[in-house]
Design an enzyme around this catalytic site. Structure first.
Site, PDB file in Angstrom:
ATOM      1  CB  CYS A   2       9.801 -16.345  40.084  1.00  0.00           C
ATOM      2  SG  CYS A   2      10.795 -15.293  38.991  1.00  0.00           S
ATOM      3  NE  ARG A  27       6.551 -15.720  45.227  1.00  0.00           N
ATOM      4  CZ  ARG A  27       7.201 -16.028  46.344  1.00  0.00           C
ATOM      5  NH1 ARG A  27       6.774 -16.202  47.556  1.00  0.00           N
ATOM      6  NH2 ARG A  27       8.440 -16.064  46.174  1.00  0.00           N
ATOM      7  CD1 TRP A  75       7.950  -8.886  38.931  1.00  0.00           C
ATOM      8  CD2 TRP A  75      10.409  -8.928  39.056  1.00  0.00           C
ATOM      9  NE1 TRP A  75       8.596  -7.889  38.982  1.00  0.00           N
ATOM     10  CE2 TRP A  75       9.917  -7.628  39.399  1.00  0.00           C
ATOM     11  CE3 TRP A  75      11.780  -9.095  39.302  1.00  0.00           C
ATOM     12  CZ2 TRP A  75      10.574  -6.840  39.590  1.00  0.00           C
ATOM     13  CZ3 TRP A  75      12.395  -8.193  39.425  1.00  0.00           C
ATOM     14  CH2 TRP A  75      12.076  -6.857  39.512  1.00  0.00           C
ATOM     15  CG  ASN A 101      10.914 -18.827  42.242  1.00  0.00           C
ATOM     16  OD1 ASN A 101      10.409 -18.823  41.276  1.00  0.00           O
ATOM     17  ND2 ASN A 101      10.043 -18.868  43.299  1.00  0.00           N
ATOM     18  N   GLY A 102      14.928 -17.046  41.763  1.00  0.00           N
ATOM     19  CA  GLY A 102      16.231 -16.725  42.193  1.00  0.00           C
ATOM     20  C   GLY A 102      17.115 -16.059  41.125  1.00  0.00           C
ATOM     21  CD  GLU A 485       4.358   2.753  54.167  1.00  0.00           C
ATOM     22  OE1 GLU A 485       5.463   2.624  53.626  1.00  0.00           O
ATOM     23  OE2 GLU A 485       3.395   1.724  53.776  1.00  0.00           O
ATOM     24  CE  LYS A 489       1.806   1.120  50.785  1.00  0.00           C
ATOM     25  NZ  LYS A 489       3.014   0.764  51.669  1.00  0.00           N
ATOM     26  CD  GLU A 492       4.016   0.254  47.394  1.00  0.00           C
ATOM     27  OE1 GLU A 492       4.919  -0.596  46.955  1.00  0.00           O
ATOM     28  OE2 GLU A 492       3.771   0.507  48.462  1.00  0.00           O
ATOM     29  CG  HIS A 508      17.414  23.969  53.359  1.00  0.00           C
ATOM     30  ND1 HIS A 508      18.172  24.827  53.694  1.00  0.00           N
ATOM     31  CD2 HIS A 508      16.506  23.638  54.287  1.00  0.00           C
ATOM     32  CE1 HIS A 508      18.011  25.597  54.884  1.00  0.00           C
ATOM     33  NE2 HIS A 508      16.863  24.536  55.345  1.00  0.00           N
ATOM     34  CE  LYS A 608       3.197  -8.507  50.302  1.00  0.00           C
ATOM     35  NZ  LYS A 608       2.859  -7.127  50.992  1.00  0.00           N
TER      36      LYS A 608
HETATM   37  C1  AGP Z   1       5.747  -1.715  50.284  1.00  0.00           C
HETATM   38  O1  AGP Z   1       4.414  -1.492  50.263  1.00  0.00           O
HETATM   39  C2  AGP Z   1       6.444  -2.383  49.228  1.00  0.00           C
HETATM   40  N1  AGP Z   1       5.797  -3.465  48.658  1.00  0.00           N
HETATM   41  C3  AGP Z   1       7.947  -2.541  49.660  1.00  0.00           C
HETATM   42  O2  AGP Z   1       8.657  -1.543  49.721  1.00  0.00           O
HETATM   43  C4  AGP Z   1       8.183  -3.457  50.919  1.00  0.00           C
HETATM   44  O3  AGP Z   1       7.844  -2.951  52.033  1.00  0.00           O
HETATM   45  C5  AGP Z   1       9.856  -3.941  50.951  1.00  0.00           C
HETATM   46  O4  AGP Z   1      10.069  -4.666  49.461  1.00  0.00           O
HETATM   47  C6  AGP Z   1      10.186  -4.917  51.950  1.00  0.00           C
HETATM   48  O5  AGP Z   1       9.567  -5.925  51.924  1.00  0.00           O
HETATM   49  P1  AGP Z   1       9.826  -7.218  53.138  1.00  0.00           P
HETATM   50  O6  AGP Z   1       8.976  -6.318  54.262  1.00  0.00           O
HETATM   51  O7  AGP Z   1       9.138  -8.329  52.778  1.00  0.00           O
HETATM   52  O8  AGP Z   1      11.172  -7.264  53.525  1.00  0.00           O
END
Ligand code: AGP
Length: 613
Positions: A2, A27, A75, A101-102, A485, A489, A492, A508, A608
């Site tokens: 949020c 965000r 969110w 937020n929270g 990683e 990518k 997501e 395995h 984010k």
């Molecule tokens: C990465 O592309 C993601 N958006 C997500 O995995 C991110 O790395 C994770 O939420 C950790 O966030 P931070 O680095 O702000 O702690």
């Protein structure tokens, strides 16, 4: 997650709030709303969906006059995305409006209590409980500040709140715990926001609210209180980056811009730490005696930052000969970890606000461990809570899918591992000097992999592969960390099912899933393991996989005899190689996402910074 913005001044508030919310879109959110205090009282307008829906409803803001207001992008956590669950929420008394937020963890109990007191609820949100509590205490005391204080002492969980009171036109109260909130100073106007970009158009002078802090303000005055209710002065800080750093600047997407910003981000992160052929991490005190006494180094993080931690395990163990383990913060927290003063626990986070990482940090501190944070956002909760902090100087990262933050976190891991190796004497002077040279050269090397040749190749391969439904990423040793990683990518931003496996582990179990046309991305940049990885590539080829192999330039021809497609990248120092391997994987995912028509910068369901557990 949020986003909050609040404004008190002489401009029309609604357009300022909408502009701020637009800057917070990155965000992640699924509905938005604003509440303005005007001649009619507290008027809230909310809409499920993109901010553009709310903007249309408000005719860009002109349909809602008034110079004081609060806005929010939500969110969903408690209750589905809907107009009614969107913020701001009004109290049952109609006197109080709240954006939040929270997460309020004791929401159910408080809701029960308020129902018994005759309050009514229209939404499923925890935020409405907050509005109703403040409304209740305001009825009781007639004192807005006191009503907010009475309420926040009863809240468990995390919150950043922006609050209006119908009886006090012009006044906003902002208060926070475990969720970021900044205050902005303007000329005859004041702002509050969950993140700098929301207000940067109007002011570069801010104060960071600490947990328990409260700001009571109107257009011309602000009073700050700490958690004990004492009046305090807040340090005014100047934001040094320009709005352009948080704008797309001619690129189609923030993600693409940030991919291209990696050479600069790496230079900014590495250069200041290299002096006369030596790595100096200011403020990081890890003596040889302390390091020798360590039982194990833990690296704790979430998502991509966790994958950096996976790579760090390989790098630290190889160079420092100290056992290291990467753990997901959400697991570390509840696994009763064997952690005490004989452990160094390193936390990696771009935002510095990730709830699980922050909670894990507190857990580690409680158990007596020394904590070190690798963080991008200056002054964030994780940066403040850790014993020592090393900043990545990536600049603001807006795209949900991290690229430059990942690369700079990895660069800090190299620097830290080298500094520790030097202190411990586990590396020869020649090896050290070669790596320092490699680090100096790294931004230029990354630049090379961003040349048109690689872009076009990745674009072409993406157009070829975008029709796949499933993918496997395989690699050995540090390549396996980069595979994780790369696979994330693709998941997501391109919504393509993808899994990363150490290449040797495939047989395995997961190999049973390989069938005709399955995409396998094989990363093979660890020279001494090339033959082993290619043997795994042969196994998947034999079962019909469509293989894209990323390897070192001089091995590309050999790889091309087995894989369907190849990308050859320059060979650099083996420890630094992951910084180059990740680039084609970022570009590949980006172009696959484009080809599949996905919203690259705002992928569905994602936020984010993840400030809830
Ligand atoms: C990465 O592309 C993601 N958006 C997500 O995995 C991110 O790395 C994770 O939420 C950790 O966030 P931070 O680095 O702000 O702690």
């Amino acid at each position: 997650m949020c986003g909050i913005v609040g404004y008190a001044g002489s401009r029309q508030a609604a357009p300022v709030l909408l502009n701020g919310l637009e800057k917070l879109e990155y965000r992640g959110y699924d509905s938005a709303g604003v509440c303005v205090h005007n001649a009619e009282g507290l008027v809230a307008v909310k809409a499920k969906g993109r901010l553009s829906v709310l903007k249309d409803r408000l005719e860009g803001g002109s349909a809602l006059p008034g110079c004081v207001g609060i806005g929010h992008t939500r969110w969903a956590t408690h209750g589905a995305p809907s107009d009614v669950n969107s913020h701001p929420h009004l109290s049952y008394t109609g006197k109080i409006a709240v954006v939040h937020n929270g997460i309020i963890e004791n929401e159910a109990r408080l809701r029960e209590k308020m129902l018994r007191k005759g309050a009514t609820f229209v939404s499923e949100t925890d935020t409405e409980v907050v509005a109703n509590l403040i409304g209740y205490y305001y009825e009781k005391t007639g004192d807005f500040v006191r009503a907010v204080r009475e309420t926040v002492t009863r809240l468990e969980g995390s919150f950043a709140l922006g609050i209006l009171c119908a009886d006090l036109p012009g006044t906003i109260i902002a208060v926070k715990k475990d969720s970021p909130l900044i205050f902005g100073f303007g000329d005859g106007e004041h702002f509050v926001a969950s993140d700098v970009p929301a207000i940067l158009k109007y002011t570069q002078t801010v104060a960071y609210l600490e947990d328990g802090d409260m700001a009571v303000f109107d257009a011309n005055h602000v009073t700050f209180y700490d958690s004990t209710g004492e009046e305090v002065e807040k340090v005014r800080e100047k934001i040094t980056w320009e709005m352009s750093a948080a704008e797309r600047g001619g690129y189609d997407h923030f993600m693409l811009k940030e991919i291209f910003e990696q050479p600069k981000a790496l230079r900014d992160t590495i250069s200041p730490r290299l002096r006369d052929g030596k790595i100096t991490l200011d403020g990081v005190e890890l003596s040889a005696e302390y390091l020798r006494g360590l039982r194990k180094i833990y690296l704790v993080a979430c998502g991509s930052a966790y994958y950096v931690s996976v790579l760090a395990k390989y790098i630290i163990e190889k160079n420092c000969r100290i056992p290291a383990e990467a753990m997901m913060a959400s697991e570390f927290r509840y696994c009763d970890p064997v952690v005490d003063e004989k452990n160094l626990v390193i936390f990696v986070s771009q935002s510095g606000e990730t709830a699980d990482t922050l909670a894990a940090l507190r857990e580690a501190k409680t158990r007596g461990a020394h904590t070190l944070a690798i963080v991008n956002v200056v002054g964030s909760a994780i940066a403040k809570a850790a014993d020592q902090v090393i900043y990545t100087w990536a600049g603001p990262e807006i795209a949900v899918a991290t690229t430059k933050a990942f690369s700079t976190q990895l660069a800090v891991v190299y620097l830290l591992a080298m500094q520790m190796a030097k202190t411990l004497g586990t590396m020869s002077d020649e090896q050290y000097a070669t790596i320092v040279e490699g680090l100096e050269q790294l931004p230029y090397d990354v630049d090379q992999v961003l040349s048109p040749k690689y872009l076009e190749r990745c674009q072409y391969l993406a157009s070829r592969c975008c029709g796949h439904h499933d993918a496997f990423y395989i690699g050995r040793n540090i390549d396996s960390g980069i595979c994780m990683e790369g696979s994330l990518k693709l998941k997501e931003i391109a919504y393509l099912h993808s899994e990363a496996y150490p290449a040797g582990e495939l047989k395995h179990g997961p190999i049973s899933l390989i069938e005709d046309g399955m995409l396998v991305v094989a990363l093979s940049t660890v020279r001494e393991l090339f033959d082993k990885t290619m043997a795994n590539v042969k196994e998947v080829k034999a079962r019909g996989a469509d293989v894209l192999c990323i390897t070192l330039e001089d091995l590309e021809e050999q790889a091309g005899k087995i894989a369907d497609n190849t990308i050859g990248i320059p060979a650099i120092h083996p420890m630094l190689q992951p910084s180059l391997s990740i680039i084609p994987l970022q570009l590949f995912s980006y172009y696959v996402a484009l080809a599949r028509g996905c919203d690259v910068d705002k992928p569905r369901n994602l936020a984010k910074s993840v400030t809830v557990e």
